[in-house]
Design a protein around this motif. Structure first.
Motif, mmCIF file in Angstrom:
data_model
loop_
_atom_site.group_PDB
_atom_site.id
_atom_site.type_symbol
_atom_site.label_atom_id
_atom_site.label_comp_id
_atom_site.label_asym_id
_atom_site.label_seq_id
_atom_site.Cartn_x
_atom_site.Cartn_y
_atom_site.Cartn_z
ATOM 1 N N PHE A 54 0.838 -1.197 0.000
ATOM 2 C CA PHE A 54 0.000 0.000 0.000
ATOM 3 C C PHE A 54 0.875 1.250 0.000
ATOM 4 O O PHE A 54 0.617 2.200 -0.737
ATOM 5 C CB PHE A 54 -0.942 0.012 1.206
ATOM 6 C CG PHE A 54 -1.715 1.295 1.320
ATOM 7 C CD1 PHE A 54 -2.768 1.562 0.469
ATOM 8 C CD2 PHE A 54 -1.356 2.248 2.263
ATOM 9 C CE1 PHE A 54 -3.473 2.762 0.556
ATOM 10 C CE2 PHE A 54 -2.049 3.433 2.360
ATOM 11 C CZ PHE A 54 -3.111 3.692 1.503
ATOM 12 N N GLU A 55 1.927 1.248 0.800
ATOM 13 C CA GLU A 55 2.815 2.410 0.861
ATOM 14 C C GLU A 55 3.522 2.629 -0.474
ATOM 15 O O GLU A 55 3.728 3.769 -0.892
ATOM 16 C CB GLU A 55 3.827 2.272 1.998
ATOM 17 C CG GLU A 55 3.211 2.427 3.370
ATOM 18 C CD GLU A 55 2.443 3.735 3.563
ATOM 19 O OE1 GLU A 55 2.884 4.798 3.071
ATOM 20 O OE2 GLU A 55 1.380 3.691 4.195
ATOM 21 N N GLU A 56 3.896 1.559 -1.140
ATOM 22 C CA GLU A 56 4.531 1.680 -2.463
ATOM 23 C C GLU A 56 3.557 2.313 -3.451
ATOM 24 O O GLU A 56 3.923 3.204 -4.220
ATOM 25 C CB GLU A 56 4.983 0.303 -2.964
ATOM 26 C CG GLU A 56 5.615 0.314 -4.328
ATOM 27 C CD GLU A 56 6.976 0.990 -4.360
ATOM 28 O OE1 GLU A 56 7.381 1.391 -5.464
ATOM 29 O OE2 GLU A 56 7.625 1.113 -3.319
ATOM 30 N N ILE A 57 2.306 1.868 -3.428
ATOM 31 C CA ILE A 57 1.285 2.436 -4.307
ATOM 32 C C ILE A 57 1.043 3.893 -3.932
ATOM 33 O O ILE A 57 0.949 4.765 -4.808
ATOM 34 C CB ILE A 57 -0.010 1.603 -4.229
ATOM 35 C CG1 ILE A 57 0.223 0.228 -4.875
ATOM 36 C CG2 ILE A 57 -1.179 2.328 -4.895
ATOM 37 C CD1 ILE A 57 -0.861 -0.794 -4.601
ATOM 38 N N ASN A 58 0.976 4.168 -2.659
ATOM 39 C CA ASN A 58 0.699 5.526 -2.193
ATOM 40 C C ASN A 58 1.812 6.500 -2.560
ATOM 41 O O ASN A 58 1.543 7.671 -2.812
ATOM 42 C CB ASN A 58 0.452 5.533 -0.684
ATOM 43 C CG ASN A 58 -0.093 6.845 -0.204
ATOM 44 O OD1 ASN A 58 -0.923 7.470 -0.852
ATOM 45 N ND2 ASN A 58 0.386 7.294 0.937
ATOM 46 N N THR A 59 3.056 6.047 -2.616
ATOM 47 C CA THR A 59 4.152 6.954 -2.968
ATOM 48 C C THR A 59 4.010 7.471 -4.394
ATOM 49 O O THR A 59 4.514 8.541 -4.723
ATOM 50 C CB THR A 59 5.544 6.302 -2.813
ATOM 51 O OG1 THR A 59 5.613 5.159 -3.639
ATOM 52 C CG2 THR A 59 5.837 5.950 -1.377
ATOM 53 N N HIS A 88 0.253 -4.557 8.883
ATOM 54 C CA HIS A 88 -1.185 -4.594 8.593
ATOM 55 C C HIS A 88 -1.445 -5.201 7.212
ATOM 56 O O HIS A 88 -0.738 -4.933 6.255
ATOM 57 C CB HIS A 88 -1.809 -3.195 8.648
ATOM 58 C CG HIS A 88 -3.259 -3.218 8.305
ATOM 59 N ND1 HIS A 88 -4.207 -3.699 9.176
ATOM 60 C CD2 HIS A 88 -3.910 -2.875 7.177
ATOM 61 C CE1 HIS A 88 -5.388 -3.638 8.589
ATOM 62 N NE2 HIS A 88 -5.237 -3.136 7.377
ATOM 63 N N ILE A 89 -2.492 -6.022 7.140
ATOM 64 C CA ILE A 89 -2.958 -6.592 5.875
ATOM 65 C C ILE A 89 -4.376 -6.069 5.639
ATOM 66 O O ILE A 89 -5.256 -6.270 6.473
ATOM 67 C CB ILE A 89 -2.983 -8.143 5.916
ATOM 68 C CG1 ILE A 89 -1.613 -8.710 6.302
ATOM 69 C CG2 ILE A 89 -3.488 -8.705 4.597
ATOM 70 C CD1 ILE A 89 -0.535 -8.542 5.274
ATOM 71 N N PHE A 90 -4.587 -5.429 4.505
ATOM 72 C CA PHE A 90 -5.914 -4.912 4.186
ATOM 73 C C PHE A 90 -6.854 -6.051 3.822
ATOM 74 O O PHE A 90 -6.422 -7.075 3.278
ATOM 75 C CB PHE A 90 -5.836 -3.917 3.019
ATOM 76 C CG PHE A 90 -5.254 -2.591 3.401
ATOM 77 C CD1 PHE A 90 -6.067 -1.558 3.832
ATOM 78 C CD2 PHE A 90 -3.885 -2.378 3.340
ATOM 79 C CE1 PHE A 90 -5.543 -0.333 4.191
ATOM 80 C CE2 PHE A 90 -3.342 -1.152 3.699
ATOM 81 C CZ PHE A 90 -4.176 -0.126 4.133
ATOM 82 N N LYS A 91 -8.127 -5.884 4.099
ATOM 83 C CA LYS A 91 -9.152 -6.863 3.751
ATOM 84 C C LYS A 91 -9.238 -6.978 2.233
ATOM 85 O O LYS A 91 -8.906 -6.024 1.520
ATOM 86 C CB LYS A 91 -10.508 -6.431 4.307
ATOM 87 C CG LYS A 91 -10.567 -6.408 5.806
ATOM 88 C CD LYS A 91 -11.905 -5.882 6.277
ATOM 89 C CE LYS A 91 -11.920 -5.773 7.795
ATOM 90 N NZ LYS A 91 -13.144 -5.143 8.281
ATOM 91 N N PRO A 92 -9.709 -8.127 1.730
ATOM 92 C CA PRO A 92 -9.790 -8.299 0.275
ATOM 93 C C PRO A 92 -10.600 -7.200 -0.440
ATOM 94 O O PRO A 92 -10.193 -6.735 -1.503
ATOM 95 C CB PRO A 92 -10.443 -9.669 0.113
ATOM 96 C CG PRO A 92 -9.978 -10.415 1.326
ATOM 97 C CD PRO A 92 -9.984 -9.385 2.425
#
Length: 160
Positions: A54-59, A88-92
Motif C-alpha cells: 500500500f505504501e509503495e502504491i501511495n508513494t 497490517h494486511i488490508f481486507k480483500p
C-alpha cells in the motif's frame, strides 16, 4: 526514508509477490510488473494487500489520507493506524480497491508529464465524463473504468 528502510520495504514486497509465483526472479519484481500481471493481482487481492505494498502504491499516488479513507470506506484515523502498523494486511474488498486505484495512478502517471499535471486533471471537471471531476468517480468500479477509458483516450489523442 533511509536506504536501509527502503531496501527492507523492497524485500518485503518481493517476498509477498514471490509467495504467489516462485518462478518470478526477485530482481524483476517491480510495481509495474505486479500491476501488469492480473493473476498476481487476483492472488494479492484474495490474500490482502500488505501495508508495505500500500505504501509503495501511495508513494506514486496523488491521493492524501482523506481520499484513501474515502475510497476504502474506512475512517481516516483507522487508515492512519493501519499505516503505522507495519504488518497490517488490508481486507480483500479494500485490497481490490487499492489495486483498482493503482491502475489509475499508474496510467495517469504515464499519460501526463508530471504527477502535478495528473493531479490537476483529476480535480478538474471533464466534459468527456459528464463535467464531473475524475477523482469523484474513483469510488466505484464503474467510475474507475470511465476514468481509465478517458486516460486511454488522452494517451492516444482521442478527444470527445
Amino acid at each position: 526514508m533511509s536506504e536501509k528502510e527502503a531496501a527492507l520495504k523492497d524485500e518485503k514486497l518481493k517476498e509477498f509477490i514471490i509467495s504467489f509465483d516462485e518462478t518470478l526472479p526477485a530482481k524483476e519484481i517491480t510495481y509495474q510488473v505486479v500491476l501488469a500481471d492480473k493473476l498476481l493481482v487476483a492472488h494479492a487481492v484474495k490474500r490482502g494487500v500488505p501495508g508495505v505494498l500500500f505504501e509503495e502504491i501511495n508513494t506514486n499516488s496523488p491521493f492524501d489520507d482523506r481520499w484513501w479513507s474515502s475510497f476504502l470506506n474506512i475512517n481516516i484515523r483507522t487508515l492512519q493506524r493501519y499505516r503505522k502498523a507495519k504488518d497490517h494486511i488490508f481486507k480483500p474488498i479494500q485490497s481490490e480497491k487499492i489495486f483498482e486505484l493503482a491502475e489509475v495512478i499508474n496510467l495517469g502517471n504515464e499519460v501526463f508529464d508530471s504527477p502535478e499535471q495528473f493531479n490537476s486533471w483529476l480535480n478538474m471537471p471533464s466534459p468527456a465524463l459528464g463535467n464531473e471531476k475524475p477523482i469523484d468517480l474513483l469510488d466505484t468500479s464503474y467510475g474507475k473504468d470511465l476514468v481509465l477509458a478517458e486516460l486511454n483516450n488522452i494517451e492516444y489523442g482521442i478527444f470527445v
